[in-house]
Design an enzyme around this catalytic site. Structure first.
Site, mmCIF file in Angstrom:
data_model
loop_
_atom_site.group_PDB
_atom_site.id
_atom_site.type_symbol
_atom_site.label_atom_id
_atom_site.label_comp_id
_atom_site.label_asym_id
_atom_site.label_seq_id
_atom_site.Cartn_x
_atom_site.Cartn_y
_atom_site.Cartn_z
ATOM 1 N N TYR A 1 27.988 34.250 50.519
ATOM 2 C CA TYR A 1 29.077 34.119 51.364
ATOM 3 C C TYR A 1 30.272 34.885 51.192
ATOM 4 O O TYR A 1 31.486 34.958 51.606
ATOM 5 C CB TYR A 1 29.487 32.603 51.534
ATOM 6 C CG TYR A 1 28.618 31.992 52.677
ATOM 7 C CD1 TYR A 1 27.115 32.178 52.898
ATOM 8 C CD2 TYR A 1 29.078 31.267 53.813
ATOM 9 C CE1 TYR A 1 26.405 31.521 53.673
ATOM 10 C CE2 TYR A 1 28.485 30.607 54.832
ATOM 11 C CZ TYR A 1 26.987 31.007 54.680
ATOM 12 O OH TYR A 1 26.323 30.306 55.890
ATOM 13 N N THR B 1 19.084 31.520 61.019
ATOM 14 C CA THR B 1 20.014 32.670 61.029
ATOM 15 C C THR B 1 18.885 33.941 61.096
ATOM 16 O O THR B 1 18.036 34.211 60.213
ATOM 17 C CB THR B 1 20.898 33.011 59.906
ATOM 18 O OG1 THR B 1 21.767 31.850 59.862
ATOM 19 C CG2 THR B 1 21.478 34.248 59.970
ATOM 20 N N HIS C 1 22.680 31.774 48.015
ATOM 21 C CA HIS C 1 23.154 31.771 49.091
ATOM 22 C C HIS C 1 24.591 31.564 49.522
ATOM 23 O O HIS C 1 25.332 32.061 50.176
ATOM 24 C CB HIS C 1 22.489 30.792 50.054
ATOM 25 C CG HIS C 1 22.435 31.262 51.817
ATOM 26 N ND1 HIS C 1 22.400 32.756 51.995
ATOM 27 C CD2 HIS C 1 22.630 30.781 52.925
ATOM 28 C CE1 HIS C 1 22.568 32.917 53.307
ATOM 29 N NE2 HIS C 1 22.843 31.774 53.865
ATOM 30 N N GLU D 1 29.591 28.277 60.445
ATOM 31 C CA GLU D 1 28.651 28.778 59.391
ATOM 32 C C GLU D 1 29.239 28.792 58.201
ATOM 33 O O GLU D 1 28.777 28.104 57.215
ATOM 34 C CB GLU D 1 27.963 30.111 59.569
ATOM 35 C CG GLU D 1 26.752 30.238 58.983
ATOM 36 C CD GLU D 1 26.196 31.343 59.239
ATOM 37 O OE1 GLU D 1 26.400 32.334 59.776
ATOM 38 O OE2 GLU D 1 24.728 31.501 58.919
ATOM 39 N N CYS E 1 30.033 37.553 52.578
ATOM 40 C CA CYS E 1 29.914 38.220 53.697
ATOM 41 C C CYS E 1 31.369 37.751 54.788
ATOM 42 O O CYS E 1 31.811 38.442 55.495
ATOM 43 C CB CYS E 1 28.697 37.670 54.621
ATOM 44 S SG CYS E 1 28.848 35.968 55.215
ATOM 45 N N CYS F 1 27.776 37.747 61.288
ATOM 46 C CA CYS F 1 26.638 37.349 60.462
ATOM 47 C C CYS F 1 25.512 38.643 60.580
ATOM 48 O O CYS F 1 25.149 38.677 61.714
ATOM 49 C CB CYS F 1 25.934 36.371 60.647
ATOM 50 S SG CYS F 1 24.575 35.821 59.885
ATOM 51 N N GLU G 1 21.187 32.261 65.813
ATOM 52 C CA GLU G 1 20.267 31.506 65.186
ATOM 53 C C GLU G 1 19.218 30.805 66.048
ATOM 54 O O GLU G 1 19.412 30.896 67.103
ATOM 55 C CB GLU G 1 21.310 30.086 64.600
ATOM 56 C CG GLU G 1 21.778 30.249 63.320
ATOM 57 C CD GLU G 1 23.123 31.233 63.139
ATOM 58 O OE1 GLU G 1 23.905 31.153 64.272
ATOM 59 O OE2 GLU G 1 23.143 31.844 62.180
ATOM 60 N N CYS H 1 20.402 38.220 54.410
ATOM 61 C CA CYS H 1 20.698 37.636 53.201
ATOM 62 C C CYS H 1 19.734 36.547 52.768
ATOM 63 O O CYS H 1 19.397 36.262 51.561
ATOM 64 C CB CYS H 1 22.280 37.156 52.821
ATOM 65 S SG CYS H 1 23.342 37.979 53.744
#
Ligand code: SF4
Ligand code: FE
Length: 483
Positions: A296, A191, A292, A446, A298, A100, A257, A104
């Site tokens: 993802y 995050t 968001h 996550e 990502c 991560c 986090e 973002c």
């Protein structure tokens, strides 16, 4: 400085005075802390790639407020093309970092606020949008990383904010002053919080009038007085304290986090973007969540790394030609590219909001994220299947280096004789890292809970499924008369 380099970003973090706690102690040097530093390096990648000509188109954009070239992470989407590039940027960075990369959430908070502040002004004649644009210019001009802070601890889930026995379970206003407000509460699972210059706070659920003290959105410097960060633990995190051993799996990057506590923090009026307009809390949540959920993308990039690792270990094991291995890698690619379809589709089907910001297709963004709650787990299962049990029974890097045991590991952990044993161990550790270790936080848990747990997406899907239209189509074909 509209576009910082990775080095300038790191230097800018050194100027912050964050109150960070980890393992029961205050962290004095956040940037160089061996556990936190890999996560900082992952964010730094978002700065580094923006300066590379081959990634310029995806990583940068032209500011709609200043006309300057900016990092896409500070951009407000001005077209469908911008939304598609955002999805591609997520995949690119996931593949480059294998974890991560955290930036973002701030981008998604800025875009959601660009829609909702405009809409609040339309209804109430307030001036939030003007304020927001001024703040946005500050973020763009300084190329800042923002923590988009939405998730409150929530206390007793059966009770709304104002009925919680402890009123701080949701961030709320505790005092109004001439120059601003004082807020108290916390945001959980944040995050990249300690790698951020700013924290943008938003409400976490739709609210009613009784909850209006909780309907508040604002931005603060991350080191504002009264903000405290308590770092979350990750499985295998202390391996990072062992130095550059191969047992880390990912030798370069990681995520993090933190629990962020707001202990009576002052917020000046010019940084407040929603103040008691409770009827817009739900809209802000829904738009941030949709953006968001698109982000993802990502996970597709991290999936690329995991698939590459699985294929590599199959080759190192001498098993790559087996038909069942081929079948498994095809399945992994099928699942991963299906995820890619979702994040591209919700971008391609985007639309323009009244403020001019382009928004994703909210139904498709939720479908995409819902797939993300499942497919990475199956991809991880297949990667572990291909890797074999050695991934978790393998002795440590120290045993490989030890004069007493190194020769035995060299001998008995060897598979394909052309491949150094150490390389086989490295690739197995990477798979372990993504599916069980520190990066599994980002790739698996996550994927499940980040940007909202599966049930949150099912609720959104049920709201937007347009069932009447589907029923009408079915009835028409079989000759049922509409009454
Ligand atoms: Fe970005 Fe993905 Fe990390 Fe969320 S999980 S902050 S979308 S990299
Ligand atoms: Fe997330």
């Amino acid at each position: 400085m509209p576009m910082m380099t990775a080095e300038q970003y790191e230097e800018s973090l050194r100027q912050l005075n964050l109150v960070v706690h980890m393992f029961g102690k205050r962290v004095e040097n956040v940037v160089d802390d061996p556990i936190i530093r890999p996560s900082m390096k992952a964010v730094a990648k978002t700065y580094e790639l923006a300066h590379l000509p081959e990634h310029e188109d995806i990583m940068t954009a032209m500011s709609h407020i200043t006309g300057k070239k900016i990092n896409r992470f500070t951009h407000i989407h001005q077209s469908i093309g911008d939304l598609v590039k955002k999805s591609k940027m997520g995949r690119l960075l996931g593949r480059e970092t294998g974890c991560c990369f955290q930036r973002c959430v701030g981008m998604d908070a800025l875009n959601a606020l660009s829609i909702v502040t405009f809409n609040i002004d339309e209804k109430y004649g307030t001036e939030y949008y003007k304020r927001f644009l001024k703040y946005l210019e500050y973020v763009q001009e300084n190329d800042l990383t923002c923590d988009g802070a939405m998730t409150d601890p929530k206390g007793d889930r059966s009770l709304p904010p104002h009925r919680q026995p402890d009123p701080d379970q949701y961030v709320h206003v505790v005092e109004e002053k001439k120059e601003g407000i004082v807020v108290r509460g916390a945001k959980a699972h944040q995050t990249g919080a300690v790698n951020s210059h700013e924290v943008i706070v938003m409400p976490t659920i739709a609210m009613r009038e009784e909850d209006k003290d909780y309907a508040v959105s604002f931005a603060l410097p991350s080191d504002a007085e009264g903000i405290i960060y308590i770092m979350g633990r990750q499985s295998c995190d202390t391996r990072k304290l062992e130095g550059d051993t191969i047992d880390r799996g990912n030798m370069l990057f990681g995520g993090h986090e933190a629990l962020v506590v707001f202990d009576n923090v002052f917020v000046p009026w010019d940084r407040i973007f929603m103040y008691k307009e409770y009827d817009f809390a739900g809209q802000l949540v829904e738009n941030f969540a949709a953006y968001h959920r698109q982000s993802y993308a990502c996970k597709v990039g991290v999936g690329d790394v995991l698939i590459g690792a699985a294929q590599t270990v199959a080759e190192y094991n001498g098993a790559a030609k087996a038909s069942h291995i081929k079948d498994k890698t095809v399945e992994m690619n099928h699942l991963n590219e299906t995820l890619y379809c979702g994040c591209i589709a919700c971008a391609s089907e985007g639309h323009k909001e009244p403020s001019g910001t382009y928004n994703v297709n909210i139904l498709l963004a939720n479908v995409h994220k819902h797939n993300v709650t499942r497919f990475p787990f199956e991809i991880a299962r297949l990667a572990q299947d291909i890797a074999g049990g050695l991934m978790v029974t393998m002795p440590s890097d120290m045993d490989l280096r030890s004069p007493d045991t190194g020769k035995w590991l060299e001998k008995y952990l060897k598979a394909n004789s052309d491949i150094p044993t150490e390389n086989r161990m490295r690739i197995l550790r990477l798979i372990e890292n993504i599916t069980l270790g520190t990066a599994a936080v980002g790739y698996l848990t996550e994927s499940m809970h980040g940007a909202g747990s599966p049930q949150a997406q099912r609720i959104m899907i049920s709201r937007r499924e347009n069932m009447q239209e589907k029923q009408r189509a079915a009835r028409k074909l079989c000759g049922i008369e509409e009454s």
